[in-house]
Write an enzyme that holds these catalytic residues in place. Structure first.
Site, PDB file in Angstrom:
ATOM      1  N   ASP A   1       0.794  -1.132   0.117  1.00 44.79           N
ATOM      2  CA  ASP A   1       0.102  -0.020  -0.025  1.00 44.79           C
ATOM      3  C   ASP A   1       0.668   1.139   0.054  1.00 44.79           C
ATOM      4  O   ASP A   1       1.865   1.262   0.282  1.00 44.79           O
ATOM      5  CB  ASP A   1      -0.944  -0.006   1.212  1.00 44.79           C
ATOM      6  CG  ASP A   1      -0.229  -0.020   2.541  1.00 44.79           C
ATOM      7  OD1 ASP A   1       0.820  -0.766   2.842  1.00 44.79           O
ATOM      8  OD2 ASP A   1      -0.517   0.908   3.559  1.00 44.79           O
TER       9      ASP A   1
ATOM     10  N   GLU B   1       0.277  -1.103   5.610  1.00 45.08           N
ATOM     11  CA  GLU B   1       1.194  -0.840   6.669  1.00 45.08           C
ATOM     12  C   GLU B   1       1.084   0.637   6.944  1.00 45.08           C
ATOM     13  O   GLU B   1       1.315   0.965   8.073  1.00 45.08           O
ATOM     14  CB  GLU B   1       2.544  -0.950   5.752  1.00 45.08           C
ATOM     15  CG  GLU B   1       3.781  -1.023   6.692  1.00 45.08           C
ATOM     16  CD  GLU B   1       4.488   0.654   6.900  1.00 45.08           C
ATOM     17  OE1 GLU B   1       5.101   0.795   7.855  1.00 45.08           O
ATOM     18  OE2 GLU B   1       3.890   1.461   6.233  1.00 45.08           O
TER      19      GLU B   1
HETATM   20 ZN    ZN Z   1       6.799   2.094   3.815  1.00 47.05          ZN
END
Ligand code: ZN
Length: 381
Positions: free
Chosen positions: A79, A140
């Site tokens: 992401d 993340e």
């Molecule tokens: Zn990163």
């Protein structure tokens, strides 16, 4: 041995595939097809459902050709933050950057590309390597959610690394613990022109609390921030609710606790002050608090196996690897917490989370060489 041009073309392609947190599906499918071509066994876990995203983490097992080598975990996140849609990357003087209207997304497409290029090289050059377990994670950037909910019992690796920081000669071994903090202040609504004395402004109360708060860099290992304030519906209404969101981080658990207690006290004191002004007469302001441990700190010893392995790899390539402390968390925080000793190696990405983000190609290539050498050395143990 790394094909630098191929890796650059590949990272440019990945950057052009939008993958804002919770919408990583397209890039995940691209990785899956490339991994399968390299003989990887792929599966998606069900963490996508937990976080309400459009894909789970992509887990890939690559069978090594060196039977006695210990398995190794490699990871990078799929992401990106925003603004990250329709990214137009271009190469200029040895760096890749966007057109300035979006982030670049080298965080962490560069990590994904390094892993894929290293695997291609291992196969093509017939280099001896042990089994590789790869976690391409989701979400993340919104609290390490992919790694947080990842079931690591599917892995046999006892150590590994993520590729999600800046310098390929700087190994991040220490990251702080972090708390997510949210306050909701309830005041009393009233017409601001007709009867303001009947109201209690939630915005005023929250601002009094925040004005008294120690924020920013608290000390060398502790930070705190208020990042979001939402409240109010019209200029002629005394606002009855405001939401305030922030965070605190520290490498020291006691200091973290102290900072969170301080931030809570600022809000409690502000509410109490207004209760006193109204002499206990109803209605009163009130406060809701939500404190959530976002992640626990990581602190990998310089003497650990993975640090020694990567240091040796860097040294074989003529670099001196420095051990770094980061003020940010990363997926490795969760891998360590779950028992897989993990560090964070850089890929050449700079000015992250801004529209000025760029990737230094020389460092990007260097990172791939360090990773390749680390995997090669791991098979010689
Ligand atoms: Zn990163």
């Amino acid at each position: 041995m790394i094909d630098n041009d191929r890796m650059t073309d590949y990272v440019m392609e990945l950057i052009k595939i939008d993958s804002i947190s919770k919408r990583e599906r397209e890039v995940a499918l691209r990785l899956k097809s490339d991994m399968e071509e390299l003989g990887g066994e792929c599966l998606f876990d069900d963490v996508g459902k937990i976080v309400n995203g459009n894909t789970g983490n992509l887990i890939v097992n690559i069978k090594g050709n060196s039977r006695n080598a210990p398995p190794l975990l490699l990871s990078a996140h799929m992401d990106t933050v925003g603004p990250g849609e329709g990214i137009k990357p271009h190469i200029e003087n040895g760096i890749i950057k966007s057109d300035g209207t979006t982030i670049l997304g080298s965080d962490d497409k560069s990590g994904l590309a390094v892993i894929v290029e290293v695997l291609r090289t291992l196969k093509e050059r017939n280099i001896a390597f042990g089994d590789l377990e790869i976690a391409f994670t989701i979400c993340e950037e919104i609290g390490l959610l992919g790694a947080r909910y990842l079931d690591v019992s599917r892995f046999r690796s006892k150590h590994g690394f993520v590729l999600d920081s800046s310098s390929p000669t700087g190994l991040v071994v220490k990251c702080p613990s972090a708390e997510d903090i949210e306050f909701i202040v309830h005041g009393v609504e009233a017409h601001a022109g007709v009867c303001p004395e009947n109201g209690i402004s939630a915005i005023k109360l929250a601002s009094e609390a925040i004005a008294k708060m120690k924020l920013g860099r608290i000390d060398f290992e502790t930070t705190a921030n208020i990042g979001i304030i939402k409240g109010g519906i019209a200029v002629n209404i005394i606002p009855n609710i405001v939401q305030v969101k922030g965070e605190a981080r520290s490498h020291d658990q006691e200091k973290l606790k102290e900072q969170v207690t301080h931030m809570r006290k600022c809000f409690h004191d502000a509410v109490l002050k207004h209760e006193n002004i109204s002499e206990g007469k109803a209605p009163q302001p009130s406060l809701e608090e939500f404190i959530d441990r976002s992640y626990d700190k990581m602190d990998v010893a310089p003497s650990s196996k993975i640090v020694k392995l990567i240091s040796q790899a860097a040294s074989n390539l003529g670099h001196n690897l420095e051990l770094h402390t980061s003020g940010g968390g990363c997926d490795a925080n969760y891998f360590n917490k779950k028992g897989i000793e993990c560090v964070n190696l850089g890929t050449g990405m700079k000015e992250l989370h801004t529209v000025n983000e760029y990737l230094v190609l020389e460092e990007f290539n260097q990172a791939a060489h360090v990773v390749l050498e680390t995997i090669r050395l791991n098979a010689l143990q």
